[in-house]
Scaffold this motif. Structure first.
Motif, PDB file in Angstrom:
ATOM      1  N   ASP A 132      -4.281  52.017  24.830  1.00 39.28           N
ATOM      2  CA  ASP A 132      -3.507  52.974  25.626  1.00 39.28           C
ATOM      3  C   ASP A 132      -3.800  52.626  27.076  1.00 39.28           C
ATOM      4  O   ASP A 132      -4.874  52.915  27.590  1.00 39.28           O
ATOM      5  CB  ASP A 132      -3.913  54.409  25.311  1.00 39.28           C
ATOM      6  CG  ASP A 132      -3.176  55.432  26.192  1.00 39.28           C
ATOM      7  OD1 ASP A 132      -2.396  55.031  27.073  1.00 39.28           O
ATOM      8  OD2 ASP A 132      -3.414  56.638  25.999  1.00 39.28           O
ATOM      9  N   ILE A 168      -2.775  53.771  29.832  1.00 45.71           N
ATOM     10  CA  ILE A 168      -3.011  54.883  30.758  1.00 45.71           C
ATOM     11  C   ILE A 168      -4.468  55.322  30.653  1.00 45.71           C
ATOM     12  O   ILE A 168      -5.198  55.371  31.646  1.00 45.71           O
ATOM     13  CB  ILE A 168      -2.069  56.064  30.456  1.00 45.71           C
ATOM     14  CG1 ILE A 168      -0.590  55.628  30.573  1.00 45.71           C
ATOM     15  CG2 ILE A 168      -2.362  57.230  31.406  1.00 45.71           C
ATOM     16  CD1 ILE A 168      -0.181  55.144  31.946  1.00 45.71           C
ATOM     17  N   ALA A 169      -4.899  55.661  29.442  1.00 46.55           N
ATOM     18  CA  ALA A 169      -6.245  56.210  29.246  1.00 46.55           C
ATOM     19  C   ALA A 169      -7.338  55.188  29.528  1.00 46.55           C
ATOM     20  O   ALA A 169      -8.416  55.543  30.021  1.00 46.55           O
ATOM     21  CB  ALA A 169      -6.381  56.743  27.817  1.00 46.55           C
ATOM     22  N   GLN A 170      -7.079  53.907  29.234  1.00 40.41           N
ATOM     23  CA  GLN A 170      -8.135  52.908  29.303  1.00 40.41           C
ATOM     24  C   GLN A 170      -8.091  52.046  30.563  1.00 40.41           C
ATOM     25  O   GLN A 170      -9.033  51.303  30.823  1.00 40.41           O
ATOM     26  CB  GLN A 170      -8.075  52.001  28.063  1.00 40.41           C
ATOM     27  CG  GLN A 170      -8.381  52.757  26.777  1.00 40.41           C
ATOM     28  CD  GLN A 170      -8.170  51.919  25.532  1.00 40.41           C
ATOM     29  OE1 GLN A 170      -7.231  52.142  24.770  1.00 40.41           O
ATOM     30  NE2 GLN A 170      -9.031  50.954  25.298  1.00 40.41           N
ATOM     31  N   TYR A 174      -5.479  55.102  34.474  1.00 45.44           N
ATOM     32  CA  TYR A 174      -6.054  56.368  34.931  1.00 45.44           C
ATOM     33  C   TYR A 174      -7.503  56.234  35.403  1.00 45.44           C
ATOM     34  O   TYR A 174      -7.879  56.800  36.431  1.00 45.44           O
ATOM     35  CB  TYR A 174      -5.923  57.427  33.835  1.00 45.44           C
ATOM     36  CG  TYR A 174      -5.716  58.826  34.386  1.00 45.44           C
ATOM     37  CD1 TYR A 174      -4.553  59.164  35.078  1.00 45.44           C
ATOM     38  CD2 TYR A 174      -6.685  59.808  34.235  1.00 45.44           C
ATOM     39  CE1 TYR A 174      -4.360  60.433  35.591  1.00 45.44           C
ATOM     40  CE2 TYR A 174      -6.500  61.087  34.744  1.00 45.44           C
ATOM     41  CZ  TYR A 174      -5.331  61.391  35.428  1.00 45.44           C
ATOM     42  OH  TYR A 174      -5.149  62.648  35.958  1.00 45.44           O
ATOM     43  N   GLY A 227       1.070  52.743  35.764  1.00 44.56           N
ATOM     44  CA  GLY A 227       1.658  53.062  34.463  1.00 44.56           C
ATOM     45  C   GLY A 227       3.174  52.981  34.462  1.00 44.56           C
ATOM     46  O   GLY A 227       3.776  52.306  33.612  1.00 44.56           O
ATOM     47  N   PHE A 236       4.452  52.897  20.328  1.00 45.23           N
ATOM     48  CA  PHE A 236       4.674  53.583  21.606  1.00 45.23           C
ATOM     49  C   PHE A 236       5.777  54.615  21.487  1.00 45.23           C
ATOM     50  O   PHE A 236       6.875  54.324  21.020  1.00 45.23           O
ATOM     51  CB  PHE A 236       5.023  52.577  22.704  1.00 45.23           C
ATOM     52  CG  PHE A 236       5.439  53.225  24.001  1.00 45.23           C
ATOM     53  CD1 PHE A 236       4.547  54.015  24.711  1.00 45.23           C
ATOM     54  CD2 PHE A 236       6.720  53.056  24.506  1.00 45.23           C
ATOM     55  CE1 PHE A 236       4.915  54.624  25.898  1.00 45.23           C
ATOM     56  CE2 PHE A 236       7.098  53.652  25.696  1.00 45.23           C
ATOM     57  CZ  PHE A 236       6.189  54.433  26.389  1.00 45.23           C
ATOM     58  N   GLN A 284       4.509  63.494  31.544  1.00 37.97           N
ATOM     59  CA  GLN A 284       3.880  64.746  31.948  1.00 37.97           C
ATOM     60  C   GLN A 284       4.956  65.719  32.433  1.00 37.97           C
ATOM     61  O   GLN A 284       5.917  65.314  33.084  1.00 37.97           O
ATOM     62  CB  GLN A 284       2.880  64.493  33.074  1.00 37.97           C
ATOM     63  CG  GLN A 284       1.732  63.579  32.718  1.00 37.97           C
ATOM     64  CD  GLN A 284       0.918  63.190  33.929  1.00 37.97           C
ATOM     65  OE1 GLN A 284       0.809  63.965  34.884  1.00 37.97           O
ATOM     66  NE2 GLN A 284       0.341  62.003  33.910  1.00 37.97           N
ATOM     67  N   GLU A 293       2.155  60.186  29.696  1.00 32.84           N
ATOM     68  CA  GLU A 293       0.966  60.720  29.033  1.00 32.84           C
ATOM     69  C   GLU A 293       0.153  59.595  28.400  1.00 32.84           C
ATOM     70  O   GLU A 293      -1.079  59.651  28.340  1.00 32.84           O
ATOM     71  CB  GLU A 293       1.370  61.741  27.965  1.00 32.84           C
ATOM     72  CG  GLU A 293       1.937  63.033  28.550  1.00 32.84           C
ATOM     73  CD  GLU A 293       2.197  64.076  27.481  1.00 32.84           C
ATOM     74  OE1 GLU A 293       1.945  63.793  26.288  1.00 32.84           O
ATOM     75  OE2 GLU A 293       2.660  65.173  27.829  1.00 32.84           O
ATOM     76  N   SER A 294       0.856  58.553  27.933  1.00 30.71           N
ATOM     77  CA  SER A 294       0.178  57.412  27.339  1.00 30.71           C
ATOM     78  C   SER A 294       1.100  56.203  27.408  1.00 30.71           C
ATOM     79  O   SER A 294       2.322  56.353  27.594  1.00 30.71           O
ATOM     80  CB  SER A 294      -0.213  57.700  25.874  1.00 30.71           C
ATOM     81  OG  SER A 294       0.943  57.939  25.090  1.00 30.71           O
ATOM     82  N   GLU A 351       1.043  52.871  25.045  1.00 30.52           N
ATOM     83  CA  GLU A 351       0.426  52.024  24.032  1.00 30.52           C
ATOM     84  C   GLU A 351       0.974  50.608  24.150  1.00 30.52           C
ATOM     85  O   GLU A 351       2.185  50.391  24.101  1.00 30.52           O
ATOM     86  CB  GLU A 351       0.688  52.585  22.629  1.00 30.52           C
ATOM     87  CG  GLU A 351      -0.075  53.852  22.306  1.00 30.52           C
ATOM     88  CD  GLU A 351       0.562  55.098  22.894  1.00 30.52           C
ATOM     89  OE1 GLU A 351       1.734  55.010  23.327  1.00 30.52           O
ATOM     90  OE2 GLU A 351      -0.096  56.152  22.927  1.00 30.52           O
TER      91      GLU A 351
END
Length: 411
Positions: free
Chosen positions: A144, A146-148, A151, A261, A391, A396, A405-406, A408
């Motif tokens: 992901d 965004i998360a990894q 962000y 992103g 994906f 948001q 939000e993500s 993948e």
């Protein structure tokens, strides 16, 4: 369609789920049918054409940056309007909430933190952080992004600028998200207000001892610069340093994270542009500017009318809230040929992703440093990167900061 029916229809479009997934179709309708639109559910004017957005940004005398937050908070129940840390923060003068001459003083003291020399000195550190985050991704076939990656990166950079410990990134990301979730809505609510209050308590508790230390023992970091006097001996108060850091945290973090992103998704959705960038790495800076225009990480800014006035054929009253949508202005065909086409070689490209005039984003140079480094390193490290089959595009629910939000990715 009657004027009332059109207004109701546009209000419904601005508050629909589809607006958060793709605001640009609604912007196009607004620019064509009602470019200066009173949105009843938000209690604010919505301005969408490039020329009008530019005119308002250049006219702080009639469209003020001061007082909007208090007006926004006035929509909360009375007991929430008295939350002490919210009142203290929004009652403190910061760049984004002031007009000249106070704004002039603050900008002179804050901009020292973002000179070309200060920003360029961060390059090696940013490259190291990017490398470490990509190393952590390399062992996985899917991530992901965004998360990894997108962000955490600006959270780590800003954390280092502020002298935060390395293990504080999760806290910084949580603080940033809570602030953004409050300020990014069309109408405030109780749950988000209480989360913001707790965030301000925690962030102030972190910042105050750091500020005290930097005043006594300056270091080579952002808070030391903000806390130090300028050549005339003038300096920010402790509350001004705290509130400035709060604004820099969420504005600098969300802008850069969403730029990376949104930009990567746009490139992956336009493989011909991605291949052009791979074959022409000299286009990276131009590509970043186009990604800023094409899917702006910050979609709108807010002002208050200082007087009764006529604008765009509408009668705006003194004290009315006015939202200028840069995300819409950047897709205006009157300014940009084929505005819905991604063109990484677009020139000229005088977008307004960072605003315009005296309120041009102070941290724009930092985003323009981080994003090219991040995108270049990602594409070089993983030449076969593509969207994962898993994906699912989810955005948001935020009218100010546009971000996934993500994301993948199959590496």
């Amino acid at each position: 369609m009657t004027g009332t029916a059109l207004a109701n229809d546009l209000d419904e479009a601005l508050n629909a789920d589809a607006f958060f997934a793709d605001p640009y179709a609604t912007y196009a309708r607004l620019r064509d049918a009602d470019p200066v639109h009173w949105c009843e559910p938000w209690g604010q004017w919505v301005v969408t054409r490039f020329a009008d957005v530019l005119a308002i940004n250049k006219d702080p005398a009639r469209f003020s940056s001061a007082g909007w937050e208090k007006k926004f908070m006035s929509a909360l129940p009375p007991e929430l309007q008295q939350l002490p840390h919210m009142r203290r923060h929004y009652g403190t003068q910061v760049l984004s909430m002031t007009d000249p001459p106070e704004h002039t003083r603050l900008r002179r003291l804050v901009i020292r933190s973002f000179t070309p020399r200060v920003i360029e000195a961060l390059r090696t550190s940013v490259e190291e952080i990017v490398g470490e985050l990509l190393d952590a991704c390399a062992s996985q076939s899917e991530v992901d992004l965004i998360a990894q990656f997108a962000y955490p990166l600006p959270a780590i950079v800003i954390g280092r600028l502020m002298g935060a410990p390395e293990d504080g990134r999760e806290q910084f990301m949580r603080w940033s998200r809570n602030i953004v979730n409050f300020v990014g809505t069309g109408h405030p609510d109780e749950e988000r207000a209480r989360r913001l209050e707790q965030t301000l308590i925690e962030f102030r508790a972190f910042l105050e001892p750091v500020i005290e230390d930097r005043r006594a023992n300056p270091q080579d970091d952002l808070i030391s610069i903000l806390a130090s006097p300028d050549t005339d001996g003038e300096r920010l108060t402790d509350d001004e340093v705290v509130s400035t850091c709060i604004v820099l945290l969420f504005a600098g973090h969300e802008t850069t994270a969403n730029l990376i992103g949104n930009g990567l998704l746009a490139l992956l959705r336009h493989p011909e542009q991605l291949e052009l960038l791979r074959s022409r790495p000299d286009l990276m800076q131009s590509a970043v500017e186009e990604l800023l225009r094409y899917d702006s990480p910050v979609q709108r800014n807010r002002r208050l009318a200082t007087q009764d006035l006529e604008f765009g054929g509408k009668q705006i009253k003194r004290g009315d809230a006015v939202m200028v949508f840069m995300g819409s202005a950047n897709r205006d065909a009157e300014k940009f040929p084929e505005p819905d086409t991604l063109d990484i070689a677009r020139a000229p490209n005088q977008h307004m992703a960072f605003g315009h005039g005296i309120h041009f984003c102070a941290g724009a140079a930092l985003s323009r440093l981080e994003a090219p480094i991040a995108i270049r390193a990602l594409l070089e490290r993983f030449p076969t990167i593509r969207l994962s089959d898993a994906f699912e595009e989810r955005w948001q629910r935020n009218i100010t900061f546009r971000g996934l939000e993500s994301l993948e990715i199959t590496l």
